[in-house]
Design a protein around this motif. Structure first.
Motif, PDB file in Angstrom:
ATOM      1  N   ASP A 181      -2.418  -9.093  -0.243  1.00  0.00           N
ATOM      2  CA  ASP A 181      -2.815  -7.696  -0.465  1.00  0.00           C
ATOM      3  C   ASP A 181      -1.625  -6.779  -0.692  1.00  0.00           C
ATOM      4  OD1 ASP A 181      -5.469  -8.409  -0.173  1.00  0.00           O
ATOM      5  OD2 ASP A 181      -5.606  -7.748   1.919  1.00  0.00           O
ATOM      6  N   ASP A 182      -0.546  -6.958   0.079  1.00  0.00           N
ATOM      7  CA  ASP A 182       0.600  -6.059  -0.027  1.00  0.00           C
ATOM      8  C   ASP A 182       1.330  -6.175  -1.361  1.00  0.00           C
ATOM      9  OD1 ASP A 182       0.077  -5.081   2.468  1.00  0.00           O
ATOM     10  OD2 ASP A 182       1.625  -6.270   3.494  1.00  0.00           O
ATOM     11  N   GLU A 183       1.063  -7.234  -2.105  1.00  0.00           N
ATOM     12  CA  GLU A 183       1.757  -7.441  -3.376  1.00  0.00           C
ATOM     13  C   GLU A 183       0.995  -6.889  -4.565  1.00  0.00           C
ATOM     14  OE1 GLU A 183       2.674 -11.582  -3.659  1.00  0.00           O
ATOM     15  OE2 GLU A 183       4.195 -11.496  -2.057  1.00  0.00           O
TER      16      GLU A 183
ATOM     17  N   SER B 198      -1.123  -3.666  -6.431  1.00  0.00           N
ATOM     18  CA  SER B 198      -1.238  -2.202  -6.407  1.00  0.00           C
ATOM     19  C   SER B 198      -2.579  -1.721  -6.939  1.00  0.00           C
ATOM     20  CB  SER B 198      -0.111  -1.577  -7.234  1.00  0.00           C
ATOM     21  OG  SER B 198      -0.098  -2.113  -8.546  1.00  0.00           O
TER      22      SER B 198
ATOM     23  N   LYS C 102      -6.120   2.135  -3.327  1.00  0.00           N
ATOM     24  CA  LYS C 102      -5.461   1.645  -4.535  1.00  0.00           C
ATOM     25  C   LYS C 102      -6.404   1.836  -5.720  1.00  0.00           C
ATOM     26  CE  LYS C 102      -2.868  -1.834  -1.939  1.00  0.00           C
ATOM     27  NZ  LYS C 102      -2.595  -3.285  -1.731  1.00  0.00           N
TER      28      LYS C 102
END
Length: 253
Positions: free
Chosen positions: A88-90, A92, A125
């Motif tokens: 998820d953190d990768e 946008s 996002k």
């Protein structure tokens, strides 16, 4: 990077490639994810097989096929992630194209894919879904409420009129090809909303948009979420999502 969720096969080439091209040409990094990390091709009936005398009406338009050919040659398309490998953190933002042939179920019924989309939407996002892709959005659950992440959102999707019209035109030859599920997409998506009026069907007689006339299409934006109904909305869908992505990127410290 923006992540495009694709099924194992059978997605709509316009609904995937037109927004991909808009992002790619704007310099926005794009990756793809499929159920098992294998390359997924679009519905071949929309690309090559056709619909006999109905082909001019139902097949993918040449400009979208050009974008689809470009997308297939992209190294990131040729090396997709598996849904389970998405971090998820990768990512946008997330885009979910539609399609109605049986292979779409490998994405629409994936709890992993639903979770990827749902977490991105809840994290503010930029996310987008078109046609049957909105089913995945509607099926994504907010863990805090147990309801759909679209519960209090305005949205559109392929309308019952569009879905049933295509089915009636082709059912004698193709059976249930245009009926992915017994219940229409509009009915399932509407049932996930707080108020049925949050489903916006757009004009009764849709007009197909083009790159030079995107405003002929119809989209609905609710905060960080954009939705559209069918391939004929995808130039507008692509342009508006690109602007949402750039707006979000410019606002990020």
């Amino acid at each position: 990077m923006i992540l495009f969720l694709l099924p194992a096969r059978d997605y709509d080439p316009t609904e995937s490639a037109v927004p991909w091209a808009a992002l790619r040409d704007a310099g926005v990094p794009v990756r793809f994810a499929t159920p098992e990390g294998r390359v997924a091709l679009a519905d071949d009936r929309l690309v090559e097989q056709g619909f006999s005398i109905l082909s001019p009406l139902l097949m993918t338009r040449p400009d979208a096929l050009h974008d689809y050919d470009r997308m297939r040659e992209d190294p990131d398309f040729q090396s997709p992630l598996a849904y389970s490998d998405v971090i998820d953190d990768e990512i946008s933002g997330v885009v979910v194209p539609g399609g109605h042939a049986p292979g779409m179920k490998s994405m629409l019924e994936s709890s992993t894919a639903q979770g990827i989309f749902g977490r991105a939407l809840l994290a503010d996002k930029p996310v987008a879904a078109v046609c049957h892709g909105v089913l995945l959005a509607a099926r994504a659950t907010d863990p805090e409420t147990g309801r759909s992440v679209l519960y209090d959102r305005r949205t559109t999707a392929v309308t019952a009129t569009l879905e049933l019209s295509a089915w009636n035109l082709t059912r004698l030859r193709l059976g249930t090809y245009y009926r992915t599920y017994p219940r229409t997409v509009q009915a399932e998506v509407t049932a996930a909303l707080r108020d049925p009026r949050q489903f916006e069907p757009g004009p009764l007689l849709p007009r197909r948009d083009t790159a030079s006339h995107p405003n002929r299409g119809f989209t609905v934006r609710d905060r960080n979420y954009i939705s559209a109904r069918w391939p004929g909305d995808c130039h507008r869908f692509a342009a508006e999502y690109r602007e949402l992505v750039l707006e979000n990127r410019n606002a990020t410290p």
